[in-house]
Design a protein around this motif. Structure first.
Motif, mmCIF file in Angstrom:
data_model
loop_
_atom_site.group_PDB
_atom_site.id
_atom_site.type_symbol
_atom_site.label_atom_id
_atom_site.label_comp_id
_atom_site.label_asym_id
_atom_site.label_seq_id
_atom_site.Cartn_x
_atom_site.Cartn_y
_atom_site.Cartn_z
ATOM 1 N N ARG A 2 45.966 13.720 -28.662
ATOM 2 C CA ARG A 2 46.778 13.116 -27.585
ATOM 3 C C ARG A 2 47.251 11.734 -28.018
ATOM 4 N NH1 ARG A 2 41.504 14.721 -24.653
ATOM 5 N NH2 ARG A 2 42.042 16.799 -23.912
ATOM 6 N N LEU A 17 54.318 10.804 -24.115
ATOM 7 C CA LEU A 17 53.008 11.372 -24.421
ATOM 8 C C LEU A 17 53.165 12.677 -25.190
ATOM 9 C CD1 LEU A 17 49.928 11.071 -23.900
ATOM 10 C CD2 LEU A 17 50.264 12.552 -21.925
ATOM 11 N N VAL A 19 51.011 15.846 -26.730
ATOM 12 C CA VAL A 19 49.727 16.558 -26.717
ATOM 13 C C VAL A 19 49.821 17.726 -27.685
ATOM 14 C CG1 VAL A 19 48.068 17.875 -25.335
ATOM 15 C CG2 VAL A 19 49.182 15.864 -24.349
ATOM 16 N N ASP A 20 48.937 17.750 -28.646
ATOM 17 C CA ASP A 20 48.954 18.783 -29.687
ATOM 18 C C ASP A 20 50.334 18.938 -30.326
ATOM 19 O OD1 ASP A 20 46.283 19.177 -29.285
ATOM 20 O OD2 ASP A 20 46.603 20.710 -27.754
ATOM 21 N N ALA A 53 49.701 14.192 -17.135
ATOM 22 C CA ALA A 53 48.930 15.037 -18.056
ATOM 23 C C ALA A 53 47.444 15.060 -17.689
ATOM 24 C CB ALA A 53 49.098 14.529 -19.487
ATOM 25 N N LEU A 55 45.182 12.676 -17.792
ATOM 26 C CA LEU A 55 44.378 12.071 -18.849
ATOM 27 C C LEU A 55 43.961 10.663 -18.448
ATOM 28 C CD1 LEU A 55 46.365 12.883 -22.139
ATOM 29 C CD2 LEU A 55 44.241 13.950 -21.349
ATOM 30 N N GLN A 59 40.814 8.951 -23.231
ATOM 31 C CA GLN A 59 40.949 10.275 -23.851
ATOM 32 C C GLN A 59 42.066 10.316 -24.893
ATOM 33 O OE1 GLN A 59 41.082 12.135 -19.779
ATOM 34 N NE2 GLN A 59 40.008 13.767 -20.854
ATOM 35 N N LEU A 60 42.803 9.193 -25.010
ATOM 36 C CA LEU A 60 43.893 9.163 -25.992
ATOM 37 C C LEU A 60 43.320 9.002 -27.405
ATOM 38 C CD1 LEU A 60 46.305 6.754 -24.097
ATOM 39 C CD2 LEU A 60 46.681 9.202 -24.492
ATOM 40 N N ASP A 61 43.857 9.769 -28.340
ATOM 41 C CA ASP A 61 43.426 9.608 -29.726
ATOM 42 C C ASP A 61 44.100 8.408 -30.373
ATOM 43 O OD1 ASP A 61 41.761 12.109 -30.312
ATOM 44 O OD2 ASP A 61 43.521 12.877 -29.273
ATOM 45 N N ASP A 353 51.696 11.359 -35.163
ATOM 46 C CA ASP A 353 51.169 12.731 -35.217
ATOM 47 C C ASP A 353 51.436 13.393 -36.566
ATOM 48 O OD1 ASP A 353 50.058 15.008 -33.476
ATOM 49 O OD2 ASP A 353 51.841 15.917 -34.386
#
Ligand code: FE2
Length: 590
Positions: A2, A17, A19-20, A53, A55, A59-61, A353
């Motif tokens: 994330r 944002l 996600v994946d 989302a 979140l 929880q954010l990477d 990412d």
């Protein structure tokens, strides 16, 4: 994984944002804060992204900022030292205005979001632009050209990107041009000279350019010189923006072109002064286009690739884009819906990412609708409270027929559907729609809603499959029109019947609407075509002058109440301006 991307502190802050590997949401701060071009740290946008989302910040990477503050600081400091002693007075001003809170951005992010400093990353500004352009486009190998005013040092970059079978992404930079030499700054300087607000008024320069002949072209060419290596250099004696002065152009430029326009003076194109402004706009537009076409042409030769992805604020220039498509040799030209700094929030997250964490590429859905969803029930509630008549039409065909019929009767419709667009253009989810056939509609819109200059044209939207009937599109033109990124000629035989969306030079900034991308808007265009004979609607952003585009139903409603919009639609809820007591619900908006 994330990843939150952020752009902030210059112009048009935003958050996105991922996600994946796939975007989940992205929104500009102005749409939530309701301050146009809000450049503040985008807390509301971040909060909305996380909430949407479900979140928590922890929880954010990673949280990725769209540029490197230290490099930017270095540029401002260096320029100030170079200009010393002339610049010493302006240095604190430049620090405050250009840099804002940026240097301390890690601390801001960490303290505002409660994210550990080790999870905060930075990308380079033009890398963010390049990623937004390339990684959201439906291509796996493309040349990339980015151009804007300035990021850290770079103002223009040329490169290419690829995604291999395994999904590994590479973004390779071939060359970049550094501040103060900048196409974006050249255009912005002329924007300021012509009395328009910089970073907002560039559209106006392009619109005004259509009214003039480029008779000052030789003068503009003196100010920007092509160098032997194929780059360009500004003759800095004509400019002052690099010295942090209050004015971006010098006395020498004024001596060359004549006095600048006072922002408060209206432009009267019938006077010699008005004609001079138009000719100057046409001249800088011509020079910008020629340079971009030339750069793209050599990039095409160098890379041998068929696709070109364009990023940076300069990619909002639809006339230049159309010429690049026609003349550079590239078959496809991809411009994202938000090529400017707001879109960098998404680009920065994609860089983190794909390049930092080396996650495999995943195709980004090919649409601009990453913002908040409109709530039809919210509109219904407000309208009932206010005593206005409304209709809720759960059947889509009924809704579409009703609205198409109203449009064919000459009514102006505020149209809110689904999730808001990312970027400066309304692409059918936060749009004001109207019949495009008569020039009087343009005047009516300008008078009762948009209050803008006559030389700023309105845009048409047309189903992609019918676009060529009405517009002269080069190969690849339908794609460029997907996010309204190209200006094309209206076929002469249709100009009279598309008068409200045909610019003085016979062109239009057309949106080509694909059923797959915007099914409801596409259906409306088809239904309007069946009712009125031509499946083309005028589509302009849903906002009043000086306000950001509407986001929630309540903002659509407030705008609707304050201007000449006849009918407001959010989802399946339709509200007219009559009081409820005067009509039975069934005939609510007939
Ligand atoms: Fe930029």
């Amino acid at each position: 994984m994330r990843i939150l991307g952020i752009s902030a502190h210059y112009h048009d802050s935003a958050a996105a944002l991922l996600v994946d590997g796939v975007p989940v949401c992205a929104v500009q701060e102005e749409r939530l804060s309701r301050r146009k071009n809000d450049a503040a740290f985008p807390l509301a946008a971040i909060e909305w992204c996380l909430e949407a989302a479900r979140l928590e910040p922890e929880q954010l990477d990673a949280v990725v900022f769209y540029e490197k503050p230290m490099l930017k600081f270095e540029r401002i400091l260096t320029m100030a030292l170079r200009g010393f002693p002339r610049s010493w007075r302006s240095f604190p001003h430049a620090m405050k205005n250009t840099l804002g809170g940026k240097l301390w951005v890690k601390g801001i992010i960490s303290s505002q979001l409660g994210v550990r400093a080790s999870r905060i990353l930075f990308t380079e500004h033009h890398q963010s632009h390049a990623a937004t352009a390339f990684l959201t486009a439906p291509t796996r190998r493309a040349a990339i050209l980015t151009a804007d005013g300035v990021g850290e040092w770079a103002t223009l970059s040329l490169g290419h990107g690829s995604v291999d079978e395994a999904g590994n992404v590479s973004l390779e930079l071939l060359r970049e041009l550094h501040f103060p030499h900048s196409l974006g700054m050249l255009y912005s300087t002329f924007t300021a000279y012509l009395g328009f607000p910089v970073n907002e008024g560039e559209y106006k320069v392009m619109g005004l350019a259509s009214y003039g002949q480029p008779s000052f072209e030789a003068s503009v060419r003196k100010m920007v010189r092509r160098t032997a290596d194929g780059a360009l250099a500004l003759d800095l004696s004509y400019f002052e923006f690099h010295e942090g002065a209050r004015r971006s152009f010098s006395d020498k430029l004024v001596a060359e072109l004549g006095p600048p326009r006072d922002p408060l003076d209206p432009i009267d194109l019938d006077t010699p002064e008005g004609a001079r402004y138009a000719a100057i706009a046409a001249s800088v537009q011509r020079v910008l286009e020629d340079i971009l076409v030339d750069l793209a042409r050599s990039l095409r030769r160098e890379t041998g690739l068929d696709d070109l992805c364009l990023g940076g604020g300069v990619a909002l220039n639809g006339c230049a884009n159309a010429r690049i498509l026609r003349e550079s040799g590239f078959r496809n030209l991809y411009v994202p819906s938000a090529p400017g700094d707001a879109g960098c929030a998404l680009g920065a997250a994609l860089v983190a990412d794909r390049l930092h964490f080396r996650q495999p590429h995943r195709a980004v859905p090919d649409h601009p609708y990453w913002g908040p969803e409109v709530d039809a029930q919210e509109l219904a509630r407000i309208a009932v409270e206010d005593g206005l008549e409304l209709a809720q039409l759960p059947r889509e065909d009924e809704l579409i027929d009703r609205v198409a019929h109203e449009l064919a009767q000459g009514r102006i419709v505020g149209w809110m559907q689904g999730r808001a667009e990312l970027g400066p253009r309304a692409l059918g989810n936060r749009s004001i729609l109207a019949a495009p056939h008569g020039a009087e509609m343009r005047e009516k819109l300008n008078r009762s809603i948009k209050y803008r200059e006559e030389f700023r044209p309105f845009a048409p939207a047309v189903p992609a499959e019918h676009a060529e009937r009405f517009f002269e599109l080069p190969p690849g033109g339908t794609r460029l029109g997907r996010f309204m990124s190209g200006v094309f000629r209206v076929r002469p035989e249709w100009r009279e019947r598309l008068a409200a969306v045909t610019h003085v030079d016979g062109t239009a900034r057309v949106q080509t609407v694909e059923r797959k991308m915007a099914p409801r808007f596409h259906a409306l265009l088809e239904a309007y075509g069946a009712a009125a004979g031509i499946p083309v609607l005028l589509n302009t952003s849903f906002n009043l002058a000086g306000e950001p585009m509407v986001n929630r139903a309540v903002e659509g409603y407030s705008t609707f109440r304050r201007c000449g919009i006849d009918l407001l639609v959010a989802g399946n809820t339709v509200v007219g301006k009559r009081r409820a007591a005067q009509a039975a619900p069934e005939e609510a908006v007939a």
